[in-house]
Scaffold this motif. Structure first.
Motif, short mmCIF file in Angstrom:
data_model
loop_
_atom_site.label_atom_id
_atom_site.label_comp_id
_atom_site.label_asym_id
_atom_site.label_seq_id
_atom_site.Cartn_x
_atom_site.Cartn_y
_atom_site.Cartn_z
N VAL A 125 0.84 -1.20 0.00
CA VAL A 125 0.00 0.00 0.00
C VAL A 125 0.87 1.25 0.00
N LYS A 126 0.55 2.16 -0.91
CA LYS A 126 1.22 3.47 -0.94
C LYS A 126 0.47 4.44 -0.04
N GLY A 127 1.21 5.35 0.60
CA GLY A 127 0.59 6.34 1.46
C GLY A 127 1.51 7.52 1.65
N GLY A 128 1.29 8.26 2.73
CA GLY A 128 2.13 9.40 3.03
C GLY A 128 1.71 10.69 2.36
N GLY A 129 0.51 10.71 1.79
CA GLY A 129 0.03 11.93 1.17
C GLY A 129 -0.68 12.83 2.16
N VAL A 130 -1.16 13.96 1.65
CA VAL A 130 -1.99 14.85 2.45
C VAL A 130 -3.42 14.35 2.31
N PRO A 131 -4.13 14.12 3.40
CA PRO A 131 -5.48 13.57 3.31
C PRO A 131 -6.38 14.35 2.35
N LEU A 132 -7.12 13.60 1.53
CA LEU A 132 -8.10 14.14 0.59
C LEU A 132 -7.46 15.02 -0.48
N SER A 133 -6.20 14.76 -0.79
CA SER A 133 -5.54 15.50 -1.86
C SER A 133 -4.41 14.66 -2.42
N LEU A 134 -3.77 15.17 -3.48
CA LEU A 134 -2.60 14.50 -4.05
C LEU A 134 -1.31 15.12 -3.54
N GLY A 135 -1.39 15.94 -2.50
CA GLY A 135 -0.19 16.52 -1.92
C GLY A 135 0.61 15.48 -1.16
N VAL A 136 1.86 15.81 -0.82
CA VAL A 136 2.70 14.90 -0.06
C VAL A 136 3.17 15.59 1.23
N ASP A 137 3.35 14.80 2.27
CA ASP A 137 3.81 15.30 3.56
C ASP A 137 4.64 14.19 4.19
N GLY A 138 5.95 14.38 4.17
CA GLY A 138 6.85 13.36 4.69
C GLY A 138 7.18 13.51 6.15
N SER A 139 6.44 14.31 6.86
CA SER A 139 6.73 14.50 8.28
C SER A 139 6.48 13.20 9.04
N ARG A 140 7.16 13.08 10.18
CA ARG A 140 6.96 11.91 11.04
C ARG A 140 5.48 11.75 11.40
N ASN A 175 2.79 12.78 9.81
CA ASN A 175 1.91 12.38 8.72
C ASN A 175 2.17 10.95 8.27
N LEU A 176 3.42 10.50 8.29
CA LEU A 176 3.69 9.12 7.93
C LEU A 176 3.01 8.18 8.92
N ARG A 177 3.07 8.53 10.20
CA ARG A 177 2.39 7.72 11.20
C ARG A 177 0.87 7.76 11.00
N ARG A 178 0.36 8.95 10.74
CA ARG A 178 -1.08 9.08 10.50
C ARG A 178 -1.50 8.22 9.32
N SER A 179 -0.70 8.25 8.24
CA SER A 179 -1.03 7.51 7.04
C SER A 179 -1.11 6.01 7.32
N VAL A 180 -0.10 5.49 7.99
CA VAL A 180 -0.09 4.05 8.29
C VAL A 180 -1.26 3.70 9.19
N ASP A 181 -1.53 4.52 10.19
CA ASP A 181 -2.64 4.24 11.10
C ASP A 181 -3.99 4.27 10.37
#
Length: 343
Positions: free
Chosen positions: A94-109, A111-117
């Motif tokens: 599964v790919k993740g790590g984006g900004v919710p509800l958009s195609l933006g990216v956010d590599g912060s710790r 957001n990466l945790r949020r994405s996986v959760d």
């Protein structure tokens, strides 16, 4: 039924998967999603065709739904709720790590945790998240930052293996030094085979990392069934892609016509020819076509058994040189056409 197989890399080097994987994106990321029973039958058919001990890679994304929702993951959860015996026969990437509800990216710790959760929440405990990969690079963060966060998440048991997506060769070298990379996902097809693609394939071979080659059928163009961008339903994001614009698609279809002649001589479909060509780029290259019906799933999977001779490959190389892709992989003028590098 025997199938060609491949192995993953890094700490997943003991995992044996089918040579041809199954992309699930277009089951949900389009205006009219595929009905569950049709999608389930397509997924199940591919898994059922594999010999014991061989897993099917199911390729998904946190944002694979209209409006960038978790619709694809929710579909997967419903599949495994209905067919729990299939969980151990699949490898979920599964790919993740984006900004919710958009195609933006956010590599912060955070957001990466949020994405996986959020991925785990959408899966509802029905299936282990085998591999997580940041979908795109956030230029504010170096690869070492990603390695620190992703390694932490693996140690915490959130998922088992780390992947990378849309990255260049030097990024992969840097990543290989600081984290166990199980797979690298990039677009590879006869419509996406630039020098940067070749460099990634060569580097991954050197480092023992498989290349998960998404869109081996050129977003549908190489199936021979798409003659105009209007063949996609209104609201399908592919209508905006450069390769499907009127002047470009007329040129690109000439390649499809000539490839079809090659496929006919071999007694296979043009889609099978194109998937087999991607697979022939290396034992470590795993094509990931998408499919939403049983017949197409089995057709795609059987392309893993197609052998292309040296003469076949030379002929296709000549056709590729004669008819290089016109138009961007994505939208004309958008930088995302180039693999993002952490150099």
């Amino acid at each position: 039924m025997t199938r060609n197989t491949a192995k993953l890399g890094g700490s997943a080097s003991n995992v044996v998967v089918a040579k041809v994987a199954h992309g699930l994106m277009m089951m949900t990321w389009k205006p009219t999603p595929v009905p569950d029973e049709e999608a389930f039958a397509a997924i199940k058919a591919g898994i059922d065709a594999l010999p014991p001990g061989v897993k099917m890679i199911l390729n998904s994304g946190e944002f694979y739904g209209q409006g960038f929702t978790t619709a694809n993951l929710e579909l997967i959860a419903r599949f495994f709720e209905k067919y729990p015996a299939y969980t151990d026969r699949t490898f979920l990437s599964v790919k993740g790590g984006g900004v919710p509800l958009s195609l933006g990216v956010d590599g912060s710790r955070e957001n990466l945790r949020r994405s996986v959760d959020d991925i785990l929440k959408a899966l509802r405990g029905t299936k282990r998240l085998d591999l997580f990969e940041p979908a795109r690079r956030d230029s504010k963060y170096e690869i070492e930052h990603y390695a620190e966060v992703l390694n932490e998440l693996v140690k915490e048991g959130k998922f088992d293996y780390i992947g990378l997506s849309e990255v260049g060769a030097e990024t992969i070298r840097r990543a290989h030094k600081v984290m166990p990379v199980a797979a690298v996902e990039i677009e590879v097809s006869l419509q996406a085979y630039e020098q940067q693609t070749k460099d990634v394939i060569a580097t991954c071979k050197e480092l023992g990392i498989p290349v998960v080659a998404y869109s081996p059928l050129g977003r549908g163009l190489l199936t021979g069934q798409i003659k105009s961008r209007l063949d996609f339903e209104e609201g399908d994001f592919r209508r905006a892609f450069g390769r499907f614009q009127d002047d470009n698609i007329n040129h690109n279809l000439k390649l499809v016509e000539t490839l079809t002649a090659v496929a006919n001589r071999k007694g296979i479909t043009v889609a099978q020819l194109c998937i087999a060509w991607v697979g022939a780029l290396g034992d470590h290259v795993i094509p990931v076509p998408g499919s939403s019906n049983i017949k197409r799933t089995l057709e795609n999977l059987s392309a893993g058994d197609v052998e292309l001779s040296a003469d076949d490959l030379a002929e296709i190389a000549q056709l590729l040189e004669t008819y290089p892709r016109k138009g961007a992989r994505y939208v004309d003028g958008v930088a995302e056409d180039k693999l993002e590098l952490w150099n």
